[in-house]
Design an enzyme around this catalytic site. Structure first.
Site, PDB file in Angstrom:
ATOM      1  N   ASP A   4       0.828  -1.204   0.000  1.00  9.95           N
ATOM      2  CA  ASP A   4       0.000   0.000   0.000  1.00  9.95           C
ATOM      3  C   ASP A   4       0.869   1.263   0.000  1.00  9.95           C
ATOM      4  O   ASP A   4       1.679   1.466   0.882  1.00  9.95           O
ATOM      5  CB  ASP A   4      -0.894  -0.018   1.253  1.00  9.95           C
ATOM      6  CG  ASP A   4      -2.173   0.772   1.089  1.00  9.95           C
ATOM      7  OD1 ASP A   4      -2.129   1.827   0.438  1.00  9.95           O
ATOM      8  OD2 ASP A   4      -3.209   0.347   1.629  1.00  9.95           O
ATOM      9  N   HIS A  60      -2.479  10.899  -1.820  1.00  7.17           N
ATOM     10  CA  HIS A  60      -2.418  10.393  -3.196  1.00  7.17           C
ATOM     11  C   HIS A  60      -3.804  10.518  -3.803  1.00  7.17           C
ATOM     12  O   HIS A  60      -4.759  10.866  -3.122  1.00  7.17           O
ATOM     13  CB  HIS A  60      -1.974   8.930  -3.193  1.00  7.17           C
ATOM     14  CG  HIS A  60      -2.724   8.101  -2.187  1.00  7.17           C
ATOM     15  ND1 HIS A  60      -3.948   7.526  -2.440  1.00  7.17           N
ATOM     16  CD2 HIS A  60      -2.446   7.800  -0.895  1.00  7.17           C
ATOM     17  CE1 HIS A  60      -4.376   6.894  -1.366  1.00  7.17           C
ATOM     18  NE2 HIS A  60      -3.491   7.049  -0.403  1.00  7.17           N
ATOM     19  N   ASP A  83      -9.760  -3.806   5.728  1.00  9.59           N
ATOM     20  CA  ASP A  83     -10.801  -4.678   5.173  1.00  9.59           C
ATOM     21  C   ASP A  83     -10.803  -4.638   3.648  1.00  9.59           C
ATOM     22  O   ASP A  83     -10.880  -5.659   2.980  1.00  9.59           O
ATOM     23  CB  ASP A  83     -12.183  -4.303   5.733  1.00  9.59           C
ATOM     24  CG  ASP A  83     -12.520  -2.835   5.583  1.00  9.59           C
ATOM     25  OD1 ASP A  83     -12.747  -2.382   4.453  1.00  9.59           O
ATOM     26  OD2 ASP A  83     -12.565  -2.133   6.607  1.00  9.59           O
ATOM     27  N   THR A  92      -6.856   3.601  -2.523  1.00  9.35           N
ATOM     28  CA  THR A  92      -6.592   2.225  -2.085  1.00  9.35           C
ATOM     29  C   THR A  92      -7.594   1.207  -2.619  1.00  9.35           C
ATOM     30  O   THR A  92      -7.220   0.197  -3.214  1.00  9.35           O
ATOM     31  CB  THR A  92      -6.562   2.158  -0.549  1.00  9.35           C
ATOM     32  OG1 THR A  92      -5.460   2.932  -0.085  1.00  9.35           O
ATOM     33  CG2 THR A  92      -6.397   0.721  -0.060  1.00  9.35           C
TER      34      THR A  92
END
Length: 548
Positions: A40, A489, A164, A81
């Site tokens: 990530d 981002h 999650d 994400t």
């Protein structure tokens, strides 16, 4: 004459043997286990910047023995994400799979919705509502779904992440399980009844082992801090602190910071969160017997602590450098574990990221490089005044999120206007606003075809039913945040789109390329390797150099 005849017979026999071998060669590869790794917020240059400090058995092993795609990019906006994980695994973009961000304004429900929220399921492993999650908002199949279909569900699929969304979306709709970490006062790995009726015994054992508790310790640099020459000074004004700290500097005493930072939630924001993820991944491999037979299994692992560290400390922080040096060791440990449990040469791995990140804008400004903060209020106040003066109402903008404007269609109708008319007026108005680089109407996204530039990236991220009515692009180096510390981002600029892509293991060629590859290519490459059907929303293409 006999010699000529003998040579002819031998030659004919050799040709026949070659033909038989070609016929026998299977048009697919069957690793016992595929491991998909998403780091990530990992920028591509983290591979290069910290190369000399990495060990031989983590990142270096994957690159030296595998295939390195050095010019890999996201081809859509926004680079968030959830959208990133969904795009890696569906082989397409938000335009098709529908996960347009982590959360978005839902025009039907008239509220902000979270990408994996699902009130119809119950929680397993937690007393909170953090387990009420599923992949139901994702509209396309994943490569993991396709593996389940190809093996009549005999191939197991497991997703693991601190977040999650980092476990659920990669695992897909048909997974055997997806697990994520619940912090606060619990420190457990949890899931939902979407996947099962109760936690497996191996998960219960892991949670009972208090493995998370073992990481409640001081975060000190892995090596002498003076050797972290790839990063800026530890004590600076560009980084956020943990609650309870005066300065954002080493060491970070987790026991002292524990209660003020959400207890076990604190582990998500330090590199120990990645180590805990590795521990749980190893437990999953053993607990689920992954890679134990000839039917390919799939383990999707997302290392999320890198994102939390990046947001807090920024791209050039010593904490960020330390986090990647520690992740390198975790990767080496995971690969060694796979060698022992699955077998060297019997598994396939890919490693990429869900997005990258921009340098802290205030740090850019200190270097005389363009960058800064975009303020929502400073944008909406003059826009609403314009709309009031032009159309007689300052209630036309219903929501502004993910750099997208959602208009109130009921108000527009009541004024006898069309949405297209208002959209065009807004684009014309805001083109001269501070820090706005480009803007496009939803009407244009639906009716025109853009093939290059930011317009193309916006269109690849534009979902017909879920996206906004006006899409805004900020100038390079600017972020939609009021904070002068830390980073984020979401844009289509290279600092957010350029991420690593490394393939390693069974069926993977050795080499590298600087040819542009794109995130949707990953799933289609793995599906081609396995000889299974592409995800149903496929827009990317297999990368032939990786697997021939």
């Amino acid at each position: 004459m006999k010699n000529v005849f003998l040579v002819g017979v031998l030659f004919f026999g050799w040709v026949t043997l070659q033909a038989q071998q070609k016929v026998k060669k299977e048009p697919f590869t069957k690793p016992k286990l595929v491991v998909g790794i998403v780091v990530d917020q990992m920028r591509y240059d983290y591979l290069v910047r910290f190369w000399d400090k990495y060990g031989e058995d983590g990142f270096k092993r994957m690159i030296n023995e595998g295939y390195n795609c050095k010019n890999n990019h996201f081809n859509y906006i926004p680079t968030k994400t959830a959208a990133g994980h969904a795009s890696v695994y569906t082989g397409t973009t938000p335009k098709t799979h529908g996960i347009i961000s982590n959360d978005w304004y839902d025009k039907v429900e008239d509220r902000s919705v979270y990408c994996t929220e699902d009130a119809t399921v119950a929680c397993l492993g937690t007393k909170t509502d953090a387990g009420k999650m599923s992949p139901r908002r994702m509209l396309a199949s994943t490569m993991t779904d396709q593996l389940k279909l190809a093996t009549a569900s005999k191939g197991k699929v497991i997703g693991i992440s601190l977040k999650d969304r980092g476990s659920i979306l990669p695992a897909g709709h048909a997974a055997d399980g997806a697990y994520w970490f619940q912090g606060e006062d619990e420190g457990h790995w949890i899931t939902s009844t979407y996947y099962m009726d109760k936690l497996p015994k191996w998960v219960e054992r892991f949670n009972a082992s208090n493995a998370a508790e073992s990481y409640k310790k001081v975060w000190e640099p892995l090596y002498d801090l003076s050797t972290y020459t790839e990063s800026i000074e530890d004590d600076n004004d560009f980084e956020k602190t943990f609650s309870g700290e005066d300065r954002p500097t080493f060491p970070h005493d987790l026991p002292k910071l524990w209660e003020k930072n959400g207890e076990f939630n604190l582990l998500k924001g330090v590199p120990f969160g990645n180590s805990l993820t590795t521990d749980f991944a190893e437990a999953a491999i053993e607990g689920e017997d992954l890679g134990k037979d000839a039917i390919t299994d799939f383990l999707a692992v997302s290392f999320s602590a890198t994102d939390y560290v990046g947001h807090r400390f920024g791209v050039s922080a010593k904490e960020t450098e330390d986090t990647y040096l520690r992740l390198d060791k975790d990767l080496a440990r995971l690969l060694s574990f796979l060698d022992k449990k699955v077998g060297k040469g019997e598994y396939t791995v890919f490693l990429t990221a869900d997005h990258a990140a921009v340098e802290v804008p205030s740090y850019l400004k200190s270097m005389e490089i363009p960058g800064g903060n975009f303020h929502k209020k400073e944008f909406l106040d003059p826009l609403n005044k314009f709309l009031k003066a032009t159309f007689g109402s300052d209630k036309l903008v219903k929501n502004f999120s993910n750099e997208q404007i959602f208009l109130d269609q009921e108000v527009i109708k009541s004024l006898g206007l069309s949405s297209t008319e208002v959209e065009n007026a807004i684009v014309t108005e805001i083109k001269d606003y501070k820090h706005i680089a480009e803007a496009y109407t939803g009407t244009a996204m639906r009716n025109q075809e853009f093939t290059q530039g930011m317009a193309s990236s916006l269109q690849m991220g534009y979902n017909y039913k879920r996206s906004g009515d006006v899409l805004v692009v900020l100038e390079p180096g600017y972020i939609n945040s009021g904070s002068k510390k830390g980073t984020t981002h979401g844009t289509g600029y290279a600092y957010d789109t350029h991420t690593p892509l490394v393939f390693f293991g069974k069926g993977i060629n050795h080499g590298e390329t600087v040819k542009r590859t794109e995130i949707p290519d990953i799933a289609n490459t793995i599906c081609s390797l396995l000889g299974i059907a592409f995800p149903n929303g496929k827009s990317g293409e297999p990368i032939p150099e990786v697997i021939d």
